[in-house]
Design a protein around this motif. Structure first.
Motif, PDB file in Angstrom:
ATOM      1  N   THR A 344      36.754  47.038  46.128  1.00  0.00           N
ATOM      2  CA  THR A 344      37.708  45.936  46.269  1.00  0.00           C
ATOM      3  C   THR A 344      37.322  44.749  45.394  1.00  0.00           C
ATOM      4  O   THR A 344      38.187  43.998  44.948  1.00  0.00           O
ATOM      5  CB  THR A 344      37.792  45.474  47.734  1.00  0.00           C
ATOM      6  N   LYS A 345      36.042  44.592  45.155  1.00  0.00           N
ATOM      7  CA  LYS A 345      35.563  43.551  44.233  1.00  0.00           C
ATOM      8  C   LYS A 345      34.630  44.225  43.234  1.00  0.00           C
ATOM      9  O   LYS A 345      33.582  44.754  43.602  1.00  0.00           O
ATOM     10  CB  LYS A 345      34.824  42.433  44.990  1.00  0.00           C
ATOM     11  N   HIS A 346      35.027  44.229  41.965  1.00  0.00           N
ATOM     12  CA  HIS A 346      34.229  44.901  40.944  1.00  0.00           C
ATOM     13  C   HIS A 346      32.854  44.251  40.819  1.00  0.00           C
ATOM     14  O   HIS A 346      32.715  43.029  40.969  1.00  0.00           O
ATOM     15  CB  HIS A 346      34.960  44.856  39.604  1.00  0.00           C
ATOM     16  N   ALA A 349      32.457  41.183  38.634  1.00  0.00           N
ATOM     17  CA  ALA A 349      33.180  39.949  38.943  1.00  0.00           C
ATOM     18  C   ALA A 349      32.219  38.860  39.395  1.00  0.00           C
ATOM     19  O   ALA A 349      31.251  39.114  40.109  1.00  0.00           O
ATOM     20  CB  ALA A 349      34.220  40.218  40.035  1.00  0.00           C
ATOM     21  N   ILE A 351      32.006  35.304  41.425  1.00  0.00           N
ATOM     22  CA  ILE A 351      32.678  34.411  42.372  1.00  0.00           C
ATOM     23  C   ILE A 351      31.735  33.252  42.660  1.00  0.00           C
ATOM     24  O   ILE A 351      30.670  33.430  43.259  1.00  0.00           O
ATOM     25  CB  ILE A 351      33.056  35.155  43.666  1.00  0.00           C
ATOM     26  N   VAL A 357      37.458  35.049  49.072  1.00  0.00           N
ATOM     27  CA  VAL A 357      38.357  36.132  48.657  1.00  0.00           C
ATOM     28  C   VAL A 357      38.522  37.058  49.850  1.00  0.00           C
ATOM     29  O   VAL A 357      37.547  37.644  50.333  1.00  0.00           O
ATOM     30  CB  VAL A 357      37.802  36.904  47.447  1.00  0.00           C
ATOM     31  N   CYS A 361      42.106  41.849  49.508  1.00  0.00           N
ATOM     32  CA  CYS A 361      42.338  41.569  48.092  1.00  0.00           C
ATOM     33  C   CYS A 361      41.602  42.574  47.209  1.00  0.00           C
ATOM     34  O   CYS A 361      40.669  43.252  47.653  1.00  0.00           O
ATOM     35  CB  CYS A 361      41.860  40.162  47.736  1.00  0.00           C
ATOM     36  N   VAL A 363      39.757  42.556  43.320  1.00  0.00           N
ATOM     37  CA  VAL A 363      39.320  41.741  42.186  1.00  0.00           C
ATOM     38  C   VAL A 363      38.775  42.679  41.118  1.00  0.00           C
ATOM     39  O   VAL A 363      37.850  43.454  41.365  1.00  0.00           O
ATOM     40  CB  VAL A 363      38.239  40.720  42.606  1.00  0.00           C
TER      41      VAL A 363
END
Length: 455
Positions: A344-346, A349, A351, A357, A361, A363
């Protein structure tokens, strides 16, 4: 191979031109994966090792690169291009690739996203030795009622009127709403004699997934007036189920005239292989009693359907469906691709600070999110930059987008390579590819297409 898969990926996205004017529909990202990957993944999960993929000539090379190098598809894909200048329907495409079809065929649209088991559809097709078996669903109906980003439209989605037998699997009647005469559904007496109980449905969606006999494609070579499967071929086959061959209708016709007529009759294309007849008599798949006693042995053409009544099933053929499916895809990925790890979040990424987040979601790769950012129920594409104090809710942000500080984006789609200037406020908007946007907008389509219309 029992069924030869054909992925129809040459659609131009005529119902979502704000998104497809500079991008190919089949490559639009859904959950940071190209749209056409989802039906190919369905085929791969069902055990298929090869498939034909029909694309426009202009993006055949790009599609092949994306699927094999980025999506890591293991299937052997045979890409067949069609001219960008031609506006062919799905039946026209089947004629174009006829020489590549060696067995019965499985046709699937590149915009279908579903967790249905292809094996379940194949079981219906085998059981009744159907001429064509369609995937129908009442699940996607909800997407027609969701407001789409961009200018408000009063256009209602077209319905299909589908008549099913008492078991709910044989298609007895099929007509698009546009073809109805004064909104009246007419059913022939011959149909009612065989099936006195007909259930007419107007809330089912044809998902553009079909299992079809090979001889139907041979027939299409003769019947060139048929351009599309769903709009023309399927209604035609449905009506022909209760017809008789022309040979029976012309008992006293001269032999040469009869031969010319039979050559054009659909029944002359039906396979009469003696070995297949023996298989029909001994097959454990085919029910020779009950429903089949009158219907199977009495009709050479048989149209059936598999109704998906649970799980997830939708076609991404409108702006509203594209937006809504992207919002739901984070929770669906595990079911749609259980063997493929899509985070869901690479991991690449970044942040920063106290940004939040949501778990619902996605990303993408190479994304940078500034401090004090809030992102809820949204998809952020690859290599995007989000400035400090930005709020993104119920939105789809495509690849290489730059969002300045203190922006507020709600219910919107921002296309690739766009730049949203600091302090901009977008609500229910569509931003076209490569646009620079500054200011406050509601229900706007900020694209080249709409600017040209206004001029």
């Amino acid at each position: 191979m029992e069924f030869q898969p054909v992925v129809m990926a040459a659609g131009r996205g005529s119902r979502m031109t704000d998104l497809t004017c500079k991008s190919h529909k089949a490559l639009l990202p859904i959950g940071n994966m190209p749209m056409m990957w989802y039906p190919i993944n369905m085929l791969e999960m069902a055990g298929f090792t090869e498939a034909i993929v029909v694309v426009l000539d202009s993006f055949a090379t790009e599609a092949q690169k994306v699927l094999t190098e980025i999506c890591d598809v293991k299937m052997r894909l045979d890409f067949i291009g069609i001219p960008d200048t031609e506006y062919w329907g799905t039946a026209d495409v089947l004629r174009h690739i006829k020489d590549r079809i060696k067995t019965d065929v499985l046709i699937i649209s590149s915009d279908l996203i579903s967790d249905v088991s292809i094996h379940d559809i194949a079981n219906v097709h085998r059981t009744y030795d159907a001429t064509i078996t369609s995937l129908l669903s009442n699940i996607p109906e909800q997407y027609n009622e969701i407001p789409a980003p961009g200018p408000k439209s009063k256009k209602k989605p077209e319905k299909d009127y589908i008549g099913l037998d008492e078991k709910g699997c044989r298609v007895l009647f099929y007509t698009p709403e546009a073809d109805l005469d004064a909104e009246k559904v007419k059913i022939s007496k011959s149909l009612l004699k065989r099936h006195p109980c007909v259930s007419i449905k107007s809330n089912l969606t044809d998902c553009h997934l079909y299992l079809m006999k090979k001889w139907v494609i041979d027939f299409l070579m003769e019947k060139r007036s048929i351009s599309s499967i769903k709009g023309e071929l399927l209604p035609y086959l449905t009506k022909k189920q209760f017809s008789k061959p022309k040979r029976e209708d012309l008992p006293n016709t001269d032999a040469s005239v009869l031969s010319a007529n039979v050559a054009k009759d659909i029944f002359s294309f039906i396979s009469q292989d003696p070995m297949l007849k023996k298989v029909e008599k001994t097959s454990t798949w085919i029910d020779h009693t009950g429903d089949m006693d009158n219907c199977y042995h009495g009709n050479q053409i048989r149209c059936y359907a598999y109704l998906q009544s649970s799980g997830f099933c939708a076609r991404t053929n409108t702006v509203s469906s594209y937006c809504e499916i992207n919002k739901q895809i984070p929770r669906l990925l595990q079911a749609l691709a259980p063997e493929k790890e899509i985070p869901t979040k690479h991991s690449s990424a970044v942040i920063k600070g106290t940004s939040q987040v949501g778990s619902e979601c996605l990303v993408g790769e190479g994304v940078t999110i500034g401090d004090k950012v809030s992102i809820k129920r949204s998809v952020i594409g690859k290599h995007c930059t989000v400035g400090d104090k930005v709020k993104i809710t119920n939105s789809v942000i495509l690849d290489h987008v730059n969002i300045g500080e203190c922006c507020n984006i709600q219910g919107s789609i921002v296309s690739s390579n766009s730049h949203i200037i600091d302090k901009s406020d977008l609500k229910d908007c569509i931003v076209g590819t490569g646009e620079n946007v500054k200011g406050k907008y509601t229900n706007e389509a900020l694209t080249d297409v709409h600017r040209m219309i206004e001029i």
